[in-house]
Design a protein around this motif. Structure first.
Motif, PDB file in Angstrom:
ATOM      1  N   LEU A  38       0.822  -1.206   0.000  1.00 55.52           N
ATOM      2  CA  LEU A  38       0.000   0.000   0.000  1.00 55.52           C
ATOM      3  C   LEU A  38       0.859   1.261   0.000  1.00 55.52           C
ATOM      4  O   LEU A  38       0.493   2.273  -0.608  1.00 55.52           O
ATOM      5  CB  LEU A  38      -0.939  -0.009   1.207  1.00 55.52           C
ATOM      6  CG  LEU A  38      -2.030  -1.089   1.179  1.00 55.52           C
ATOM      7  CD1 LEU A  38      -2.827  -1.059   2.479  1.00 55.52           C
ATOM      8  CD2 LEU A  38      -2.949  -0.913  -0.020  1.00 55.52           C
ATOM      9  N   ALA A  39       1.999   1.197   0.683  1.00 56.20           N
ATOM     10  CA  ALA A  39       2.916   2.339   0.653  1.00 56.20           C
ATOM     11  C   ALA A  39       3.462   2.561  -0.755  1.00 56.20           C
ATOM     12  O   ALA A  39       3.584   3.707  -1.214  1.00 56.20           O
ATOM     13  CB  ALA A  39       4.049   2.133   1.647  1.00 56.20           C
ATOM     14  N   ASP A  40       3.789   1.482  -1.448  1.00 55.05           N
ATOM     15  CA  ASP A  40       4.262   1.589  -2.826  1.00 55.05           C
ATOM     16  C   ASP A  40       3.211   2.257  -3.710  1.00 55.05           C
ATOM     17  O   ASP A  40       3.522   3.151  -4.511  1.00 55.05           O
ATOM     18  CB  ASP A  40       4.605   0.192  -3.352  1.00 55.05           C
ATOM     19  CG  ASP A  40       5.004   0.191  -4.811  1.00 55.05           C
ATOM     20  OD1 ASP A  40       6.139   0.610  -5.116  1.00 55.05           O
ATOM     21  OD2 ASP A  40       4.183  -0.226  -5.661  1.00 55.05           O
ATOM     22  N   ALA A  41       1.950   1.845  -3.571  1.00 53.93           N
ATOM     23  CA  ALA A  41       0.876   2.434  -4.367  1.00 53.93           C
ATOM     24  C   ALA A  41       0.666   3.905  -4.011  1.00 53.93           C
ATOM     25  O   ALA A  41       0.452   4.751  -4.898  1.00 53.93           O
ATOM     26  CB  ALA A  41      -0.420   1.647  -4.151  1.00 53.93           C
ATOM     27  N   TYR A  42       0.736   4.230  -2.728  1.00 53.11           N
ATOM     28  CA  TYR A  42       0.554   5.619  -2.309  1.00 53.11           C
ATOM     29  C   TYR A  42       1.706   6.497  -2.798  1.00 53.11           C
ATOM     30  O   TYR A  42       1.494   7.644  -3.207  1.00 53.11           O
ATOM     31  CB  TYR A  42       0.432   5.687  -0.796  1.00 53.11           C
ATOM     32  CG  TYR A  42       0.200   7.067  -0.240  1.00 53.11           C
ATOM     33  CD1 TYR A  42      -0.708   7.946  -0.814  1.00 53.11           C
ATOM     34  CD2 TYR A  42       0.897   7.502   0.896  1.00 53.11           C
ATOM     35  CE1 TYR A  42      -0.920   9.216  -0.294  1.00 53.11           C
ATOM     36  CE2 TYR A  42       0.685   8.759   1.427  1.00 53.11           C
ATOM     37  CZ  TYR A  42      -0.220   9.613   0.823  1.00 53.11           C
ATOM     38  OH  TYR A  42      -0.416  10.867   1.340  1.00 53.11           O
ATOM     39  N   ALA A  43       2.925   5.963  -2.792  1.00 50.11           N
ATOM     40  CA  ALA A  43       4.070   6.727  -3.301  1.00 50.11           C
ATOM     41  C   ALA A  43       3.876   7.073  -4.770  1.00 50.11           C
ATOM     42  O   ALA A  43       4.157   8.198  -5.205  1.00 50.11           O
ATOM     43  CB  ALA A  43       5.363   5.937  -3.099  1.00 50.11           C
ATOM     44  N   ASP A  44       3.375   6.123  -5.554  1.00 46.71           N
ATOM     45  CA  ASP A  44       3.114   6.395  -6.966  1.00 46.71           C
ATOM     46  C   ASP A  44       2.009   7.425  -7.124  1.00 46.71           C
ATOM     47  O   ASP A  44       2.059   8.289  -7.996  1.00 46.71           O
ATOM     48  CB  ASP A  44       2.734   5.105  -7.693  1.00 46.71           C
ATOM     49  CG  ASP A  44       3.926   4.194  -7.929  1.00 46.71           C
ATOM     50  OD1 ASP A  44       5.068   4.677  -7.861  1.00 46.71           O
ATOM     51  OD2 ASP A  44       3.713   2.990  -8.162  1.00 46.71           O
ATOM     52  N   GLU A  45       0.992   7.350  -6.257  1.00 48.85           N
ATOM     53  CA  GLU A  45      -0.109   8.319  -6.295  1.00 48.85           C
ATOM     54  C   GLU A  45       0.396   9.735  -6.022  1.00 48.85           C
ATOM     55  O   GLU A  45       0.063  10.687  -6.743  1.00 48.85           O
ATOM     56  CB  GLU A  45      -1.170   7.929  -5.279  1.00 48.85           C
ATOM     57  CG  GLU A  45      -2.313   8.916  -5.121  1.00 48.85           C
ATOM     58  CD  GLU A  45      -3.205   8.580  -3.940  1.00 48.85           C
ATOM     59  OE1 GLU A  45      -3.754   9.525  -3.333  1.00 48.85           O
ATOM     60  OE2 GLU A  45      -3.349   7.375  -3.622  1.00 48.85           O
ATOM     61  N   VAL A  46       1.200   9.885  -4.989  1.00 45.13           N
ATOM     62  CA  VAL A  46       1.733  11.207  -4.646  1.00 45.13           C
ATOM     63  C   VAL A  46       2.664  11.694  -5.743  1.00 45.13           C
ATOM     64  O   VAL A  46       2.641  12.882  -6.127  1.00 45.13           O
ATOM     65  CB  VAL A  46       2.465  11.167  -3.292  1.00 45.13           C
ATOM     66  CG1 VAL A  46       3.129  12.517  -3.001  1.00 45.13           C
ATOM     67  CG2 VAL A  46       1.508  10.791  -2.176  1.00 45.13           C
ATOM     68  N   LYS A  47       3.468  10.817  -6.304  1.00 46.58           N
ATOM     69  CA  LYS A  47       4.383  11.199  -7.375  1.00 46.58           C
ATOM     70  C   LYS A  47       3.612  11.757  -8.565  1.00 46.58           C
ATOM     71  O   LYS A  47       3.996  12.792  -9.139  1.00 46.58           O
ATOM     72  CB  LYS A  47       5.226   9.986  -7.798  1.00 46.58           C
ATOM     73  CG  LYS A  47       6.161  10.269  -8.959  1.00 46.58           C
ATOM     74  CD  LYS A  47       6.944   9.007  -9.339  1.00 46.58           C
ATOM     75  CE  LYS A  47       7.797   9.253 -10.579  1.00 46.58           C
ATOM     76  NZ  LYS A  47       8.570   8.047 -10.948  1.00 46.58           N
TER      77      LYS A  47
END
Length: 248
Positions: free
Chosen positions: A234-243
Motif C-alpha cells: 500500500l505504501a508503494d501504491a501511495y508513493a506512486d499516487e503522490v508522485k
C-alpha cells in the motif's frame, strides 16, 4: 512523530568512511531481539498493533517518501514528504540517500505506529545497518526490513522451491560484519503460484527491537494476495499516487 535520536539522522555531506563508521555505531545501538509492548500474534488483525509501511518513489532529484499506517486491514493514516536528493545510490549506503526523506515523512505523521516495515534491508547488510536498522534506531521504533533481493549473507538451504508460508534462514558470511553463521534474517515465501509462474521470496531481516524469527512472523502475518506484505504494498501504491500528483 518525532525522531528519537537526531544524532542518527543521515548526513550525506560526510565522507564514506564517516558514513560506514556511523553505520557500525547504529548496528551497535540496534537491538536484534524482541523489545516491544504489543502482542506480535495479533499483527494484521483488526484489534492488533498499528503497522506502518514505508516506501518511496523518485521524481527528478526529489524523493517522494510515504508512510501508510494500518490496523488490521484498515488504513488509519497516510503521510508523505517530498524531499531533495543530494546523494547517489551506492550499495550499502542506501540510508544516506533515502533515510532523511523517510524521516521527513515520519515527522508528518500524527499517529505513532507500533512497528514499521521498510522497503529495504535491516540486519541483512554489510555492517548490519540497512535502511530499516538506521531508521528503526533513529526513531527508536520496532522495525523490519523487507527487501526484494539479497544484499549479502548466505541462505542455509535453496530458496527457489519454497511454498507459500515457508522460510529459510540467512546467515552471516564473510561479507557481513557479524560472526560467521549468525542468523541475520530469512528468505520468506509470502505467496506462490504454479511451477510455470514461480515467485521469488522476499528477504526479511530485523531492523531494531525485533529478532529475526519475529520479523519473519510479522511479514507473514501482514501478507495479502500479493508478494509484498500489505503495509509496504500500500505504501508503494501511495508513493506512486503522490508522485503523479506532484508531477502534474
Amino acid at each position: 512523530m518525532e525522531v528519537a535520536r537526531p544524532a542518527f539522522r543521515p548526513d550525506a555531506s560526510v565522507t564514506r568512511e564517516e558514513m560506514e563508521a556511523l553505520q557500525r555505531d547504529i548496528a551497535a545501538s540496534a537491538r536484534f531481539e524482541d523489545d516491544f509492548d504489543f502482542d506480535a500474534r495479533r499483527v494484521g488483525r483488526p484489534e492488533g498493533p498499528l503497522v506502518a509501511g514505508v516506501d518511496q518513489a523518485f521524481l527528478d532529484d526529489r524523493a517522494v517518501s510515504v508512510v501508510v499506517v494500518l490496523r488490521g486491514e484498515e488504513v488509519v493514516e497516510r503521510a508523505h514528504s517530498v524531499s531533495p536528493l543530494d546523494f547517489p545510490y551506492i550499495p550499502g549506503l542506501l540510508s544516506f540517500r533515502e533515510g532523511g526523506p523517510v524521516l521527513d515523512a515520519f515527522e508528518a505523521l500524527s499517529t505513532a505506529p507500533d512497528l514499521a516495515l521498510f522497503d529495504g534491508s535491516g540486519r541483512i547488510h554489510f555492517r548490519q545497518a540497512g535502511l530499516a536498522t538506521h531508521m528503526g534506531v533513529a526513531l527508536d521504533l520496532p522495525a523490519v526490513g523487507v527487501a526484494k533481493s539479497l544484499l549479502c549473507g548466505r541462505p542455509v538451504a535453496p530458496t527457489d522451491e519454497l511454498a507459500a508460508g515457508e522460510r529459510v534462514a540467512v546467515e552471516a558470511n564473510g561479507r557481513v560484519d557479524a560472526p560467521d553463521g549468525t542468523v541475520i534474517g530469512h528468505a520468506v515465501q509470502t505467496r506462490q503460484f504454479e511451477a510455470s509462474h514461480r515467485i521469488n521470496p522476499v528477504y526479511v531481516s530485523p531492523g531494531h527491537r525485533m529478532c529475526a524469527e519475529t520479523a519473519a512472523d510479522v511479514v507473514l502475518a501482514c501478507r495479502g494476495g500479493y508478494k509484498l506484505p500489505e503495509p509496504t504494498r500500500l505504501a508503494d501504491a501511495y508513493a506512486d499516487e503522490v508522485k503523479r500528483r506532484v508531477d502534474a
